[in-house]
Design an enzyme around this catalytic site. Structure first.
Site: not given
Length: 311
Positions: A49-50, A112, A138, A143, A166, A208
């Site tokens: 994501t980052t 989604y 994750y 999100r 994570k 992380i």
């Protein structure tokens, strides 16, 4: 066979630097990777994501992972983000990362379209049957709109291809129940920089981290103090940097961390739409937090500060 964690300590969820025209700035990317390794991180997560992976083409994603693997050259672990809401696309990204030489894969829950818990199990089982790299789950429901349950973690923990998770839900009850049900069959890493000590006290193996883009030594110190059982010292250090960590999430990640890196002298370039530059009010607030934490370079940098400034 007994599982071993992919890494212990701190893994930097590294930003992807871009040129003004939006292309990946590989020269800067290489320097960022070198700085992270020099500061003692235990692993690097690329195309997460980052790293703005959601805006990357398939070719860019493959090239960024391959570049990171080559630059790291086995000095630390490389974890490649490969998640998707389309299982077939997640498999393709996973196979590409495996072929490039990554050490492990990071797979976010499908977003989604989401799915049921049964669908989650089938999604990850499908992937583990077709790639040999260990997979880190994750969990970031803020999100994706979808969270694992502890029982689903328990089922997946019995899969030899699933190494750990994570955990970025912020749900400590979920983390505790997961540790109770899974033990050492499913390793846990904090996905939130402000919760490292708390989750490691429950048995997590590290973090992380977004903040370690800017303060890698400090985030490494926090996690390794916990690994040594020195939780009071780790907590004191985490609280020292809590204002800065909070400031790095004034807007959606990675907007603030890229702004902070630019202010600290790292030319990481623009964000890709729909992400846009940080507001001026938040920029000022972030700058003040950086100054109070002692990580913003002065006009004449001290030796400690200059270690964070690219030359």
């Amino acid at each position: 066979m007994k599982k071993e964690p992919v890494f212990t300590g701190v893994c930097t969820a590294i930003v992807t630097p871009f040129e003004p025209d939006g292309a990946i700035a590989y020269d800067v990317f290489g320097r960022l990777i070198e700085e992270q390794i020099a500061c003692g991180v235990d692993a690097i997560c690329v195309c997460g994501t980052t790293g703005e992976s959601a805006t990357m083409s398939i070719r860019e994603h493959h090239d960024a992972v391959a570049f990171c693997v080559a630059q790291v050259n086995h000095r630390v672990k490389v974890i490649a983000g490969a998640g998707s809401n389309d299982t077939a696309a997640a498999l393709y990204l996973s196979q590409q990362a495996q072929d490039a030489g990554a050490d492990a894969l990071l797979h976010v829950t499908p977003y989604y379209n989401k799915t049921t818990q049964a669908g989650l199990i089938r999604h990850y089982e499908f992937l583990t049957q077709r790639v040999s790299l260990p997979i880190l789950l994750y969990n970031v429901p803020s999100r994706t709109g979808l969270s694992f349950t502890a029982e689903t973690y328990r089922v997946l923990s019995q899969n030899p291809g699933i190494n750990g998770v994570k955990e970025a839900s912020g749900n400590f009850s979920l983390a505790a129940q997961t540790r109770h049900l899974c033990g050492e069959d499913l390793f846990l890493w904090s996905g939130n920089d402000d919760q490292v000590v708390s989750l490691m006290a429950l048995g997590a193996k590290g973090v992380i981290s977004v903040a370690s883009n800017l303060i890698p030594r400090e985030m490494g110190r926090i996690s390794h103090l916990c690994l040594e059982g020195r939780f009071a010292e780790a907590a004191q250090l985490q609280l020292r940097y809590l204002e800065l960590i909070n400031a790095l999430f004034l807007e959606v990640n990675p907007i603030p961390i890229k702004a902070a890196l630019e202010m600290a002298g790292y030319p990481v370039g623009p964000l890709r739409l729909p992400l846009c530059p940080i507001s001026e009010a938040h920029r000022r607030e972030l700058r003040e937090a950086m100054e109070r934490a002692g990580v913003l370079p002065a006009l004449t940098p001290s030796p400690a500060q200059s270690s964070r400034i690219m030359t």
